[in-house]
Design a protein around this motif. Structure first.
Motif, PDB file in Angstrom:
ATOM      1  N   THR A  95       0.820  -1.214   0.000  1.00  0.00           N
ATOM      2  CA  THR A  95       0.000   0.000   0.000  1.00  0.00           C
ATOM      3  C   THR A  95       0.852   1.262   0.000  1.00  0.00           C
ATOM      4  O   THR A  95       0.624   2.185  -0.791  1.00  0.00           O
ATOM      5  CB  THR A  95      -0.939   0.008   1.222  1.00  0.00           C
ATOM      6  N   VAL A  96       1.851   1.300   0.862  1.00  0.00           N
ATOM      7  CA  VAL A  96       2.672   2.510   0.991  1.00  0.00           C
ATOM      8  C   VAL A  96       3.549   2.728  -0.235  1.00  0.00           C
ATOM      9  O   VAL A  96       3.610   3.839  -0.779  1.00  0.00           O
ATOM     10  CB  VAL A  96       3.532   2.433   2.272  1.00  0.00           C
ATOM     11  N   VAL A  97       4.212   1.685  -0.715  1.00  0.00           N
ATOM     12  CA  VAL A  97       5.151   1.866  -1.827  1.00  0.00           C
ATOM     13  C   VAL A  97       4.415   2.084  -3.144  1.00  0.00           C
ATOM     14  O   VAL A  97       4.803   2.934  -3.948  1.00  0.00           O
ATOM     15  CB  VAL A  97       6.132   0.681  -1.919  1.00  0.00           C
ATOM     16  N   GLU A  98       3.336   1.357  -3.375  1.00  0.00           N
ATOM     17  CA  GLU A  98       2.562   1.616  -4.594  1.00  0.00           C
ATOM     18  C   GLU A  98       1.960   3.013  -4.571  1.00  0.00           C
ATOM     19  O   GLU A  98       1.908   3.700  -5.591  1.00  0.00           O
ATOM     20  CB  GLU A  98       1.453   0.573  -4.749  1.00  0.00           C
ATOM     21  N   GLY A  99       1.534   3.452  -3.396  1.00  0.00           N
ATOM     22  CA  GLY A  99       0.855   4.748  -3.300  1.00  0.00           C
ATOM     23  C   GLY A  99       1.774   5.940  -3.229  1.00  0.00           C
ATOM     24  O   GLY A  99       1.408   7.032  -3.675  1.00  0.00           O
ATOM     25  N   ALA A 100       2.988   5.755  -2.652  1.00  0.00           N
ATOM     26  CA  ALA A 100       3.851   6.922  -2.432  1.00  0.00           C
ATOM     27  C   ALA A 100       5.328   6.597  -2.626  1.00  0.00           C
ATOM     28  O   ALA A 100       6.192   7.294  -2.085  1.00  0.00           O
ATOM     29  CB  ALA A 100       3.620   7.476  -1.030  1.00  0.00           C
ATOM     30  N   GLY A 101       5.624   5.578  -3.418  1.00  0.00           N
ATOM     31  CA  GLY A 101       7.012   5.149  -3.580  1.00  0.00           C
ATOM     32  C   GLY A 101       7.936   6.205  -4.126  1.00  0.00           C
ATOM     33  O   GLY A 101       9.132   6.227  -3.799  1.00  0.00           O
ATOM     34  N   GLN A 102       7.410   7.104  -4.930  1.00  0.00           N
ATOM     35  CA  GLN A 102       8.253   8.157  -5.500  1.00  0.00           C
ATOM     36  C   GLN A 102       8.572   9.259  -4.490  1.00  0.00           C
ATOM     37  O   GLN A 102       9.439  10.100  -4.742  1.00  0.00           O
ATOM     38  CB  GLN A 102       7.583   8.750  -6.734  1.00  0.00           C
ATOM     39  N   ASN A 103       7.878   9.256  -3.368  1.00  0.00           N
ATOM     40  CA  ASN A 103       8.117  10.244  -2.312  1.00  0.00           C
ATOM     41  C   ASN A 103       8.568   9.565  -1.018  1.00  0.00           C
ATOM     42  O   ASN A 103       8.308  10.056   0.076  1.00  0.00           O
ATOM     43  CB  ASN A 103       6.840  11.052  -2.064  1.00  0.00           C
ATOM     44  N   LEU A 104       9.269   8.461  -1.176  1.00  0.00           N
ATOM     45  CA  LEU A 104       9.693   7.649  -0.035  1.00  0.00           C
ATOM     46  C   LEU A 104      11.161   7.288  -0.215  1.00  0.00           C
ATOM     47  O   LEU A 104      11.583   6.891  -1.299  1.00  0.00           O
ATOM     48  CB  LEU A 104       8.842   6.377   0.039  1.00  0.00           C
ATOM     49  N   ASP A 105      11.942   7.429   0.855  1.00  0.00           N
ATOM     50  CA  ASP A 105      13.366   7.105   0.787  1.00  0.00           C
ATOM     51  C   ASP A 105      13.677   5.702   1.269  1.00  0.00           C
ATOM     52  O   ASP A 105      14.518   5.017   0.682  1.00  0.00           O
ATOM     53  CB  ASP A 105      14.166   8.123   1.607  1.00  0.00           C
ATOM     54  N   CYS A 106      13.032   5.280   2.364  1.00  0.00           N
ATOM     55  CA  CYS A 106      13.363   3.974   2.951  1.00  0.00           C
ATOM     56  C   CYS A 106      12.143   3.329   3.595  1.00  0.00           C
ATOM     57  O   CYS A 106      11.214   4.012   4.019  1.00  0.00           O
ATOM     58  CB  CYS A 106      14.433   4.114   4.047  1.00  0.00           C
ATOM     59  N   ILE A 107      12.218   2.012   3.685  1.00  0.00           N
ATOM     60  CA  ILE A 107      11.306   1.229   4.528  1.00  0.00           C
ATOM     61  C   ILE A 107      12.110   0.720   5.719  1.00  0.00           C
ATOM     62  O   ILE A 107      13.188   0.143   5.550  1.00  0.00           O
ATOM     63  CB  ILE A 107      10.708   0.030   3.768  1.00  0.00           C
ATOM     64  N   MET A 108      11.584   0.958   6.919  1.00  0.00           N
ATOM     65  CA  MET A 108      12.215   0.425   8.123  1.00  0.00           C
ATOM     66  C   MET A 108      11.542  -0.889   8.495  1.00  0.00           C
ATOM     67  O   MET A 108      10.318  -0.947   8.631  1.00  0.00           O
ATOM     68  CB  MET A 108      12.084   1.415   9.285  1.00  0.00           C
ATOM     69  N   LEU A 109      12.354  -1.928   8.658  1.00  0.00           N
ATOM     70  CA  LEU A 109      11.841  -3.247   9.020  1.00  0.00           C
ATOM     71  C   LEU A 109      12.216  -3.544  10.465  1.00  0.00           C
ATOM     72  O   LEU A 109      13.404  -3.664  10.794  1.00  0.00           O
ATOM     73  CB  LEU A 109      12.424  -4.316   8.093  1.00  0.00           C
ATOM     74  N   PRO A 110      11.225  -3.648  11.358  1.00  0.00           N
ATOM     75  CA  PRO A 110      11.535  -3.902  12.768  1.00  0.00           C
ATOM     76  C   PRO A 110      11.759  -5.386  13.050  1.00  0.00           C
ATOM     77  O   PRO A 110      11.424  -6.251  12.244  1.00  0.00           O
ATOM     78  CB  PRO A 110      10.278  -3.403  13.481  1.00  0.00           C
TER      79      PRO A 110
END
Length: 340
Positions: free
Chosen positions: A107-122
C-alpha cells in the motif's frame, strides 16, 4: 585544493542485486530520527516543520491493530502532499511475523514510492527477512515503473537472535542503509532487569549496552552503513537523553531516535562535531593535502602548529569533516601554506 571524497558515497562492494542507482545517497544525515504515529494526522502535520534529519512514519508499535489499515492510507496522503524538504522520509512497517507486513509495504510503496526514501523493518532476526523485503520492493518498483533499488531498507535489531545475525543482516542487500538498535524489545528479549529504556540496569557497575552497540556498529561500518541508536522513553528528561545519546555518539554512531520535539535539538547537537573540531579537521585535511603535494615538498607528514599530521590523521579528520558537512556546518578558519 582538490575536491575531497564525499562522505556520502554509495557502497561499491557488490552486495546482492538489485542494486540502487549510483546517484542514490545511502549515507544521508540521520542525527535525529523522529518517530511519528502514522495514524495521527496532527502529529504528521507538525513533524514537517521540525528540524529533524529523518522522519519515520510508524505503522508498527505507534499504531493500534485496528488503526493500521487506515494509517497506511493516511501515510500515503501525507507523503504525497506534505512538505518534507530536507528530511529523509521513512515508513516503519510491521515485522514479518505479523499478518500486516506485506500489505503495509504494498500500500505505501505503490501509493507513495516516489516520495519515499526507505522502509524500516523492525525485529529483524535473519538475513532472509531483509532479502524478502528487497524482493517485494523490487516487484513493486518494476510494476509501478519506479527506479529499481531506489528505496532503501533500515534494519532494526531488537532481540538476541537478530544481534547474533547482525553481520549477515547488514550484508543481505545493497538496499540496506542503517542498522538500528531497538532497546526496549531487546531488553525484554534478554530478560534485562530494568524498566527504564536506555538506562543502565541496577546492580551492574559497567555499561550494559556496550557490547550490543559495538556489535551493531562493527556490522554497520564493515558494510558502509550507518548505525542508529534507538529511543529514550523519558521524553521530558532531556539531560538524560543527552547522556545516553552521548554514549552512542562517542562510540561513532550516526544518530538516535527522537520521540518528542524536545529531543530533536539535543540529538542534532550531540551527533554533530563542535565548531572547533570541525575547523580543526578541515585544517588537517588542507595541511596534509599541501604537504604531500609538489609545492609542499611531497612529504608524508608535516606539522600543523604543534601537531604532527600524517595519513592516519587525514583519515580521522575525514570522519569529523564528513559529519560536519552532513550537518550543514561551515568552517570559520582558513589554511595558509607556510612560507618557504
Amino acid at each position: 585544493m582538490t575536491a575531497r571524497p564525499s562522505p556520502t558515497t554509495a557502497p561499491t562492494d557488490g552486495r546482492s542485486a538489485p542494486g540502487p542507482s549510483d546517484s542514490v545517497n545511502r549515507l544521508r544525515p540521520r542525527r535525529s530520527c523522529l518517530a511519528v504515529p502514522g495514524s495521527n494526522p496532527r502529529f504528521l502535520e507538525k513533524a514537517q516543520g521540525l528540524p529533524a534529519d529523518q522522519v519515520f512514519l510508524d505503522l508498527e508499535d505507534a499504531c493500534a491493530p485496528l488503526a493500521k489499515p487506515e494509517a497506511r492510507h493516511t501515510i500515503v496522503k501525507f507523503l504525497n502532499e506534505g512538505d518534507w524538504t530536507g528530511k529523509t522520509r521513512v515508513v516503519r512497517v510491521n515485522d514479518w511475523t505479523t499478518e500486516w507486513t506485506y500489505r503495509d509495504v504494498v500500500t505505501v510503496v505503490e501509493g507513495a514510492g516516489q516520495n519515499l526514501d526507505c522502509i524500516m523493518l523492525p525485529k529483524v532476526q535473519t538475513a532472509d527477512q531483509v532479502v524478502a523485503l528487497d524482493l517485494l520492493l523490487t516487484q513493486i518498483e518494476k510494476t509501478m515503473g519506479f527506479e529499481v533499488g531506489k528505496i532503501g531498507i533500515e534494519a532494526q535489531i531488537e532481540n538476541a537472535r537478530g544481534l547474533n545475525n547482525v553481520n549477515a543482516i547488514a550484508e543481505a542487500s545493497r538496499r540496506v542503509e542503517t542498522i538500528i538498535f531497538g532497546p526496549a524489545d531487546f531488553m525484554a528479549s534478554i530478560n534485562m532487569k530494568s524498566l527504564v529504556v536506555g538506562e543502565q540496569p541496577p546492580g551492574y557497575p559497567a555499561d550494559a549496552y556496550h557490547f550490543i552497540l559495538m556489535k551493531i556498529l562493527m556490522a554497520a561500518r564493515a558494510n558502509d552503513l550507518q548505525a542508529i541508536d534507538g529511543p529514550y522513553l523519558q521524553i521530558k528528561n532531556v539531560d538524560g537523553y543527552r547522556e545516553v545519546a552521548g554514549r552512542a555518539a562517542a562510540l561513532g554512531f550516526d544518530g538516535k531516535w527522537v520521540l518528542h520535539p524536545g529531543q530533536v535539538e539535543a540529538a542534532n547537537e550531540v551527533f554533530s562535531p563542535s565548531q572547533e573540531d570541525f575547523d580543526h579537521a578541515e585544517l588537517i585535511l588542507d595541511a596534509y593535502e599541501y604537504c604531500t603535494s609538489e609545492a609542499g615538498g611531497k612529504k608524508g607528514s608535516a606539522m600543523l602548529g604543534d601537531e604532527m599530521i600524517d595519513e592516519a590523521s587525514r583519515k580521522m579528520a575525514l570522519v569529523i569533516s564528513g559529519k560536519g558537512r552532513a550537518a550543514g556546518m561551515t568552517r570559520t578558519s582558513k589554511f595558509e601554506a607556510p612560507e618557504a
